[in-house]
Design a protein around this motif. Sequence first.
Motif, PDB file in Angstrom:
ATOM      1  N   TYR A 291     110.819 -32.996 108.535  1.00 33.72           N
ATOM      2  CA  TYR A 291     110.711 -32.716 109.965  1.00 33.72           C
ATOM      3  C   TYR A 291     111.106 -33.938 110.785  1.00 33.72           C
ATOM      4  CZ  TYR A 291     108.780 -31.057 114.385  1.00 33.72           C
ATOM      5  OH  TYR A 291     108.629 -30.677 115.699  1.00 33.72           O
ATOM      6  N   GLU A 292     110.552 -35.108 110.419  1.00 33.56           N
ATOM      7  CA  GLU A 292     110.886 -36.329 111.161  1.00 33.56           C
ATOM      8  C   GLU A 292     112.368 -36.670 111.020  1.00 33.56           C
ATOM      9  OE1 GLU A 292     108.470 -35.981 109.036  1.00 33.56           O
ATOM     10  OE2 GLU A 292     106.579 -36.458 110.065  1.00 33.56           O
ATOM     11  N   ARG A 293     112.925 -36.455 109.832  1.00 38.27           N
ATOM     12  CA  ARG A 293     114.332 -36.779 109.613  1.00 38.27           C
ATOM     13  C   ARG A 293     115.225 -35.890 110.469  1.00 38.27           C
ATOM     14  NH1 ARG A 293     116.074 -40.037 105.916  1.00 38.27           N
ATOM     15  NH2 ARG A 293     114.127 -39.956 104.724  1.00 38.27           N
ATOM     16  N   ARG A 294     114.853 -34.621 110.591  1.00 42.10           N
ATOM     17  CA  ARG A 294     115.659 -33.732 111.432  1.00 42.10           C
ATOM     18  C   ARG A 294     115.529 -34.082 112.905  1.00 42.10           C
ATOM     19  NH1 ARG A 294     115.902 -27.561 109.161  1.00 42.10           N
ATOM     20  NH2 ARG A 294     116.342 -28.043 106.976  1.00 42.10           N
ATOM     21  N   LEU A 295     114.344 -34.510 113.306  1.00 41.48           N
ATOM     22  CA  LEU A 295     114.183 -34.934 114.694  1.00 41.48           C
ATOM     23  C   LEU A 295     115.072 -36.134 115.013  1.00 41.48           C
ATOM     24  CD1 LEU A 295     110.319 -34.673 115.294  1.00 41.48           C
ATOM     25  CD2 LEU A 295     112.099 -33.257 116.327  1.00 41.48           C
ATOM     26  N   ASP A 296     115.257 -36.995 114.029  1.00 42.37           N
ATOM     27  CA  ASP A 296     116.047 -38.206 114.237  1.00 42.37           C
ATOM     28  C   ASP A 296     117.538 -37.983 114.061  1.00 42.37           C
ATOM     29  OD1 ASP A 296     113.719 -39.600 114.692  1.00 42.37           O
ATOM     30  OD2 ASP A 296     113.527 -40.320 112.628  1.00 42.37           O
ATOM     31  N   SER A 297     117.929 -36.842 113.515  1.00 42.84           N
ATOM     32  CA  SER A 297     119.347 -36.585 113.265  1.00 42.84           C
ATOM     33  C   SER A 297     119.936 -35.734 114.382  1.00 42.84           C
ATOM     34  CB  SER A 297     119.539 -35.888 111.917  1.00 42.84           C
ATOM     35  OG  SER A 297     118.878 -34.637 111.914  1.00 42.84           O
ATOM     36  N   PRO A 299     121.672 -32.609 116.157  1.00 47.59           N
ATOM     37  CA  PRO A 299     121.571 -31.165 115.900  1.00 47.59           C
ATOM     38  C   PRO A 299     122.818 -30.655 115.193  1.00 47.59           C
ATOM     39  CG  PRO A 299     121.025 -31.686 118.189  1.00 47.59           C
ATOM     40  CD  PRO A 299     121.600 -32.922 117.589  1.00 47.59           C
ATOM     41  N   GLU A 381     116.414 -29.238 122.700  1.00 52.74           N
ATOM     42  CA  GLU A 381     115.284 -30.134 122.932  1.00 52.74           C
ATOM     43  C   GLU A 381     113.950 -29.391 122.916  1.00 52.74           C
ATOM     44  OE1 GLU A 381     115.529 -33.341 122.860  1.00 52.74           O
ATOM     45  OE2 GLU A 381     117.683 -33.110 122.592  1.00 52.74           O
ATOM     46  N   PRO A 383     110.890 -27.173 121.275  1.00 46.38           N
ATOM     47  CA  PRO A 383     110.278 -27.156 119.935  1.00 46.38           C
ATOM     48  C   PRO A 383     110.887 -26.054 119.067  1.00 46.38           C
ATOM     49  CG  PRO A 383     108.588 -27.357 121.631  1.00 46.38           C
ATOM     50  CD  PRO A 383     109.876 -27.093 122.351  1.00 46.38           C
ATOM     51  N   ARG A 386     115.143 -27.857 117.878  1.00 48.87           N
ATOM     52  CA  ARG A 386     115.603 -29.221 117.570  1.00 48.87           C
ATOM     53  C   ARG A 386     115.732 -29.447 116.079  1.00 48.87           C
ATOM     54  NH1 ARG A 386     118.022 -32.929 116.965  1.00 48.87           N
ATOM     55  NH2 ARG A 386     117.977 -35.014 117.875  1.00 48.87           N
ATOM     56  N   THR A 387     114.909 -28.788 115.280  1.00 46.93           N
ATOM     57  CA  THR A 387     114.899 -29.029 113.844  1.00 46.93           C
ATOM     58  C   THR A 387     115.490 -27.873 113.045  1.00 46.93           C
ATOM     59  OG1 THR A 387     112.627 -28.187 113.784  1.00 46.93           O
ATOM     60  CG2 THR A 387     112.907 -30.565 113.958  1.00 46.93           C
TER      61      THR A 387
END
Length: 834
Positions: A291-297, A299, A381, A383, A386-387
């Motif tokens: 989840y965190e990795r997708r938030l940082d990558s 779209p 952006e 919820p 984004r992921t």
Amino acid sequence: MAARDHGLRLTRWARAHPAAVAAVLYAALSVVFVGQGLVPGRTLSSSDGLWTMTPWSSSRPPEVKPLGANFELADAVAVFQPFFEYTRSALADIPLWNPHIMGGRPFLANAQSAIFSPFSLPAYALPLSKALAVMAALKLFVAAFGTYLLGRALRMRFGGALLAGVVFAFGTFFVVWLAWPLTNIFPLIPWLLLLTELVIRRPDPLPVAGLAGLVALQFFGGHPETSFHVMFATVAYFAFRVLLDWRRGGRRQAALIPRTVAFAAALALGTAVAALTLLPLLELLAASADYERRLDSAPSFAPSRFLGALFLNDYWGRPTQTPIAAFVSNRGYYAGGITLMLAAAALIGRPTITRIAVASFGLFCLALALGFEPLARTVVELPGFRTAHNGRLVIFLLFALALLAGWGLDDLSRRNLPARVRRRLALAAAVIFCVPIGWMLVAGTIDLGRVRPALEVAWGFGDPPSATSPIEAAGVAPIVRMNALLQWLPLAGAALALIAIRVGVVSSARRRLPVAAFVALATAVLVVDLFRANMGFNPAIPIEHAEQPTTGAIRYLQSRSPNRFVGLGKPGAIQPLGPDVAMRYGLHDARGYDYPVERRFDRLWREAVGPRGDVIPPTTVALPTARALRTLSLLSVADVVQDPARPPLRLPGLRLAYSGPDARVYRNTRALPRVFLVDRQRPVDGEEAALAAVSGSGVDTRRVAVVEGRLPGLPEDRGAPVSTGDPGPARLIAYERERVVARAITRRPALLVLTDVHYPGWNAWVDGRSVPLERVDYLLRGLLLSPGSHTVELRYQPATWRVGWIVSLLGVVGLACLALAGLRGHRALGRASR
């Protein structure tokens, strides 16, 4: 005379039971579409692609193409089919844990296993070789029939609703995902909207229970991203209908609160029923970095350059022939030429607010899937978006086209269309027919010199010349593209002619095509079009090509179980005995292809084992480096498999153990035992320090345990040699799916280490007494032992599963009570009406 009477009775029955007629037609189409996989000796699979992989490449049958019948189905072969087999082997138990990949990981919690999806049931009851076709046919039938019923609920006539079902189920985007868990959920889209419609019309217990059951089933489908998209669409449809009733005012406006409460209750109850899969999934997500990795990558979106596939399905080739561009899933927009013309007719003939809303939602999903700005920047952006891989929203474009085409067919079936409307409909159909011709003229890809070979490909069902290099592909591309145009021209031309005749543009009003004939011919043109475009993407191959033998290399690895192995190959190439495939042979692979990935395992692999960059997922590839091998030794990787055609591996600690035409296998002499004792600990300051210690060369993890908090009673390692002798022997007694038993004899206080990933839910007992399980060596399991002889047992008993099935059971009870109350009310209403 008897035959005539029988025909009349059949006609009367068909008119009285249109839904049954639709069901029979859809069942027949579904069986024809994938039924070749039910033919004796054949299976609906592309698992012949495994013959390209070590250890089978040297014995690939000459009739099997390199990469198999369809290389784009590799995930279905390497991941989902082993998952089905693994689940079936565990029944009647529910497999919660998978010890065969990634050092052990949750199985039910990965969602993709789709254990409770109704579409998975054939895989448990039938041989997999036959179950695959049955599952595909069920998905097609459920999608088509659900769309038909929704169309009828939205006041479509029989013909329009029937055609809408064909478009949705047999459209390209649905078909290309047929072997994935996504299509455990896609078929439920029309059913969810249908039950939402029924709840809005009459928020009684029965439709609420039905909607709740469907919400649970889509969560069971095995693809959380698609579940998110589908629930978003369901809520959007409910909101639209609420706003529509609010606008109309009166009694409908007053009923909005009970309808909203009923809808929310259905969503909540359905979610509760699915708790036995949702709670383990949430636990795995919390323990992963996904989840965190997708938030940082950045779209992900579908490539917009493939939008022309709305008109020309084969413009970029197909994977079962000669692809000019890979992955039809990136360009699976085709829904048929007549579909586009009828959808335009629906918006031109009667542009109602519902039709405009359906078209707008389809275009919204397409714009978001393609990343069109500024819409995409705003929505991603939010919820969830984004992921998620929002390219899969194209399914809602296909669904919107299906509904619009159904309405359009209905409009053209009416007798009172004004002349100006008829002219506009004919003009719109003509424009749609000409779009791909104009596009290819502008692009300069019309090559009249290639008409003959292209015609043989398009309607002689031949294959274009193969292309093994970019230069060859450039020479083949004109044939492939002209083939696409030659498919479009007769089918879209037939659609244009039907519409023109029906609206009276090329005939007088008296000689207009009758309604029944028009509906039948339009549906027939659509079926031919979609079958020509999509049939064969999911190929049926001989069973002997679908099954690979147990070679000498595999037998050697089986003799070494439960030690792990890894295949070392060149990044970007096909990996030896690829990730997850080894599950079929009861082997234990340190690699794996499954999501979400446990956080520490993911970090260890990215830092020390796999390639840098955006390999998805990185845990599928191990580099042939000394550091990677040293780190893999931590996971008890005792053997390394290599393609015998590659130069021999020359890494410290590797000794050739097996060499044959199928593979080369090296024994890793430095691999840790699967279970062992250490009598010293090295405390480090946190996760980063632990990772550096186990992936470096400064700690002998066979003698010393790296810990992130001091363990009581175990001496600390100071870095200097200590000649205290071996703390004692340890060995595995049982290594089962969710249970491990070991015996150890300790000469002094020691730590027993099991080289499996530490994960919540694993509990330990020593001599029948519950003891805490420690995380050691960054990601492994360990537990303290006092001097003496001990029996150690570990069991996977996750609280999320226990709580989940209790909540699910309560939800099922509540759903059953709701359904019974609804049935009683329905019967009472029926008696009162009589």
